[in-house]
Design an enzyme around this catalytic site. Structure first.
Site, PDB file in Angstrom:
ATOM      1  N   HIS A 147       0.817  -1.210   0.000  1.00 24.34           N
ATOM      2  CA  HIS A 147       0.000   0.000   0.000  1.00 24.34           C
ATOM      3  C   HIS A 147       0.855   1.265   0.000  1.00 24.34           C
ATOM      4  O   HIS A 147       1.234   1.766   1.060  1.00 24.34           O
ATOM      5  CB  HIS A 147      -0.880  -0.047   1.262  1.00 24.34           C
ATOM      6  CG  HIS A 147      -2.007   0.916   1.246  1.00 24.34           C
ATOM      7  ND1 HIS A 147      -3.226   0.628   1.802  1.00 24.34           N
ATOM      8  CD2 HIS A 147      -2.119   2.183   0.760  1.00 24.34           C
ATOM      9  CE1 HIS A 147      -4.031   1.662   1.652  1.00 24.34           C
ATOM     10  NE2 HIS A 147      -3.379   2.620   1.038  1.00 24.34           N
ATOM     11  N   ASP A 187       0.854   2.556   3.758  1.00 21.55           N
ATOM     12  CA  ASP A 187      -0.023   3.649   3.288  1.00 21.55           C
ATOM     13  C   ASP A 187       0.785   4.931   3.134  1.00 21.55           C
ATOM     14  O   ASP A 187       0.320   6.023   3.476  1.00 21.55           O
ATOM     15  CB  ASP A 187      -1.224   3.853   4.222  1.00 21.55           C
ATOM     16  CG  ASP A 187      -2.318   4.686   3.554  1.00 21.55           C
ATOM     17  OD1 ASP A 187      -2.159   5.055   2.372  1.00 21.55           O
ATOM     18  OD2 ASP A 187      -3.325   4.981   4.221  1.00 21.55           O
ATOM     19  N   LEU A 230       2.241   6.728  -4.927  1.00 25.74           N
ATOM     20  CA  LEU A 230       3.428   7.271  -5.594  1.00 25.74           C
ATOM     21  C   LEU A 230       3.101   8.524  -6.402  1.00 25.74           C
ATOM     22  O   LEU A 230       4.002   9.153  -6.964  1.00 25.74           O
ATOM     23  CB  LEU A 230       4.095   6.200  -6.458  1.00 25.74           C
ATOM     24  CG  LEU A 230       4.563   4.955  -5.693  1.00 25.74           C
ATOM     25  CD1 LEU A 230       5.287   3.984  -6.617  1.00 25.74           C
ATOM     26  CD2 LEU A 230       5.454   5.312  -4.504  1.00 25.74           C
ATOM     27  N   HIS A 244     -10.603  -0.138   1.132  1.00 26.97           N
ATOM     28  CA  HIS A 244     -10.440   0.955   2.104  1.00 26.97           C
ATOM     29  C   HIS A 244     -11.819   1.063   2.776  1.00 26.97           C
ATOM     30  O   HIS A 244     -12.756   1.589   2.184  1.00 26.97           O
ATOM     31  CB  HIS A 244     -10.074   2.235   1.364  1.00 26.97           C
ATOM     32  CG  HIS A 244     -10.101   3.482   2.189  1.00 26.97           C
ATOM     33  ND1 HIS A 244      -9.040   4.360   2.243  1.00 26.97           N
ATOM     34  CD2 HIS A 244     -11.050   4.033   2.972  1.00 26.97           C
ATOM     35  CE1 HIS A 244      -9.339   5.379   3.033  1.00 26.97           C
ATOM     36  NE2 HIS A 244     -10.572   5.205   3.491  1.00 26.97           N
ATOM     37  N   HIS A 277      -5.441  -1.094   5.867  1.00 32.40           N
ATOM     38  CA  HIS A 277      -5.220  -0.301   7.079  1.00 32.40           C
ATOM     39  C   HIS A 277      -6.293  -0.434   8.167  1.00 32.40           C
ATOM     40  O   HIS A 277      -6.978   0.543   8.494  1.00 32.40           O
ATOM     41  CB  HIS A 277      -4.991   1.169   6.738  1.00 32.40           C
ATOM     42  CG  HIS A 277      -5.835   1.746   5.626  1.00 32.40           C
ATOM     43  ND1 HIS A 277      -7.207   1.616   5.570  1.00 32.40           N
ATOM     44  CD2 HIS A 277      -5.477   2.478   4.532  1.00 32.40           C
ATOM     45  CE1 HIS A 277      -7.648   2.247   4.497  1.00 32.40           C
ATOM     46  NE2 HIS A 277      -6.628   2.763   3.857  1.00 32.40           N
TER      47      HIS A 277
HETATM   48  O1  DOR Z   1      -4.628   9.229   4.658  1.00 37.03           O
HETATM   49  C1  DOR Z   1      -4.805   8.799   3.533  1.00 37.03           C
HETATM   50  N1  DOR Z   1      -4.159   9.310   2.488  1.00 37.03           N
HETATM   51  N2  DOR Z   1      -5.665   7.810   3.354  1.00 37.03           N
HETATM   52  C2  DOR Z   1      -6.031   7.418   2.127  1.00 37.03           C
HETATM   53  O2  DOR Z   1      -6.812   6.520   2.014  1.00 37.03           O
HETATM   54  C3  DOR Z   1      -5.511   8.092   0.930  1.00 37.03           C
HETATM   55  C4  DOR Z   1      -4.214   8.691   1.225  1.00 37.03           C
HETATM   56  C5  DOR Z   1      -3.745   9.642   0.154  1.00 37.03           C
HETATM   57  O3  DOR Z   1      -3.885   9.318  -1.030  1.00 37.03           O
HETATM   58  O4  DOR Z   1      -3.199  10.681   0.493  1.00 37.03           O
END
Ligand code: DOR
Length: 432
Positions: free
Chosen positions: A59, A309, A62, A183, A236
């Site tokens: 997870h 994440d 990028l 998610h 998560h």
């Molecule tokens: O905190 C998060 N940021 N949770 C997510 O599900 C997406 C991610 C993001 O893309 O910044």
């Protein structure tokens, strides 16, 4: 033919723990020999260090295409390599979204120059809008094995059921399972919320997201996995209730897997007390009881993997007021040390959670997370468990700086990372 030797380390992998030199064949990028007293053309003394299969992150964000100011496939892969990861799964919430063959091909092209394997996931629904399914069959032919609308959950139970049935009907030659990764967040309950709903959100005057917003979707998708017989991976997990439900689902024989992030097993909603948006994340940091439950889930096998994440955001966006900043925090370069500091588990168990267990879920186990033995691709990490260091966003390889662990003293650092035989990290620094 040239060789590189890692001399004097302690090997930890799924075969157990032993001491041994590791000799890499530079030409083929494979491990040539493992054992005592080896010699090589170039030698790294790794006495006191652990040699382990490279980490695999299920997870990461990028940001490319679309938000190259925050991260690119290349800079994200540098952060990954520095964190000891030899493979990562890139999330599809890019701009444009990874929901078509064209965008997947673009990411695969960018990935060819990366410092680790970058495996694109693809969205479940077109534009992650939750209305129509993506051409999953076509995307699977490009090598996609994980589908997710990450950033948000699939709200419509009917669409999720159809996605599972579609995934279950697809057959791939390599026998790598197709994973629908969720998610879990019922958006009707999180609307307007910017942190966990509880005593701290009340005190701080910030809108809350209740634990139930996550738990309702975990509950629903367990039911849908039962209905369809198709695998669901839970991203998560952050609440005690979610962990308990996944535990029960596994005990009932359902094909479910789950991941937890380092921030969800180390930080609580109390971190938001200073209104610092570096602690804003979705799902939000929860209570101490939730953190404890996630740790138990990691220890007893309910949670299969640690996933970061990794969510880079530019400084200007993270400097906004808490309620206006985007959610997410960096994770790749601190994951191992945070896990090592926070989890009361043997090092071998932490490595399992970071390496071969996620490798199996991501379907990259043919080359990643394999035991340290002759003939396997040289995808491994050398960790110095005694190395003490201080987290600094400014010193990270990531293009962004938004770590929630700024200034934290940690022990245990990735010394070297070897990706397909190439030393992509030497003494903690990326080589290109
Ligand atoms: O905190 C998060 N940021 N949770 C997510 O599900 C997406 C991610 C993001 O893309 O910044």
């Amino acid at each position: 033919m040239t060789t590189t030797l890692f001399h004097g380390g302690r090997i930890i992998d799924q075969r157990g723990e032993r001491s041994g030199d590791v000799l890499v064949d530079d030409d083929t990028g494979t491990i040539r020999e493992v054992g005592p007293g080896l010699t090589g053309d170039r030698t790294f003394d790794v006495t006191g260090c652990v040699v382990a299969p490279g980490f695999v992150d299920l997870h990461v964000h990028l940001r490319q295409p679309g938000n190259e100011a925050a991260e690119t496939v290349l800079t994200g892969s540098r952060a990954a390599a520095r964190g000891g990861f030899t493979a990562v799964v890139a999330m599809p919430n890019t701009d444009p979204c990874m929901d078509s063959a064209a965008v997947i091909r673009e990411v695969l092209g960018l990935a060819s120059n990366a410092l680790c394997l970058v495996k694109p996931s693809a969205a479940i629904s077109v534009g992650r809008q939750g209305v129509a399914l993506t051409p999953m069959g076509e995307l699977v032919t490009l090598g996609v094995r994980m589908f997710t609308d990450d950033g948000s959950g699939v709200q419509d139970a009917h669409l999720m059921r159809r996605a599972l049935e579609y995934a279950g009907s697809l057959h791939v030659d390599d026998d790598v399972p197709i994973v629908l990764s969720q998610h879990c967040e019922v958006s009707a309950l999180t609307e307007g919320g910017v942190m966990h709903e509880g005593a701290w959100s009340t005190k701080l005057g910030l809108g809350g997201q209740p634990a139930e917003a996550e738990e309702l979707m975990v509950m629903r998708d367990i039911a849908l996995s039962r209905l369809t017989g198709v695998r669901v991976h839970f991203q998560h997990l952050s609440t005690a209730g979610s962990v308990a439900m996944v535990r029960a689902a596994k005990a009932g024989g359902l094909p479910v897997t789950a991941e937890a992030t380092p921030h969800h097993f180390s930080l609580t909603d109390a971190c938001c007390a200073g209104y610092d948006a570096n602690f804003k994340v979705h799902p939000p940091l929860r209570t101490a009881a939730d953190v404890a439950a996630v740790k138990v889930g990691l220890a007893d096998g309910t949670i299969d993997a640690i996933a970061t994440d990794h969510a880079p955001h530019t400084p200007d966006t993270k400097e906004r007021p808490f309620d206006q900043a985007p959610p997410g925090m960096l994770g790749l370069e601190t994951a191992f040390a945070v896990a090592f500091a926070e989890l009361d588990l043997p090092l071998a168990d932490i490595i399992a959670l970071l390496s071969w267990r996620p490798a199996a879920i991501a379907g990259v186990g043919d080359r990643h997370g394999r035991p340290i033995e002759p003939g396997v691709p040289a995808n491994f990490v050398v960790i110095d468990p005694e190395h003490e260091w201080t987290v600094s966003g400014a010193a990270m390889a990531s293009r962004s700086r938004n770590t929630a662990f700024e200034g934290r003293q940690l022990k245990g650092r990735v010394r070297h990372t070897v990706y397909e035989g190439e030393l992509v990290v030497i003494d903690g620094e990326v080589t290109r």
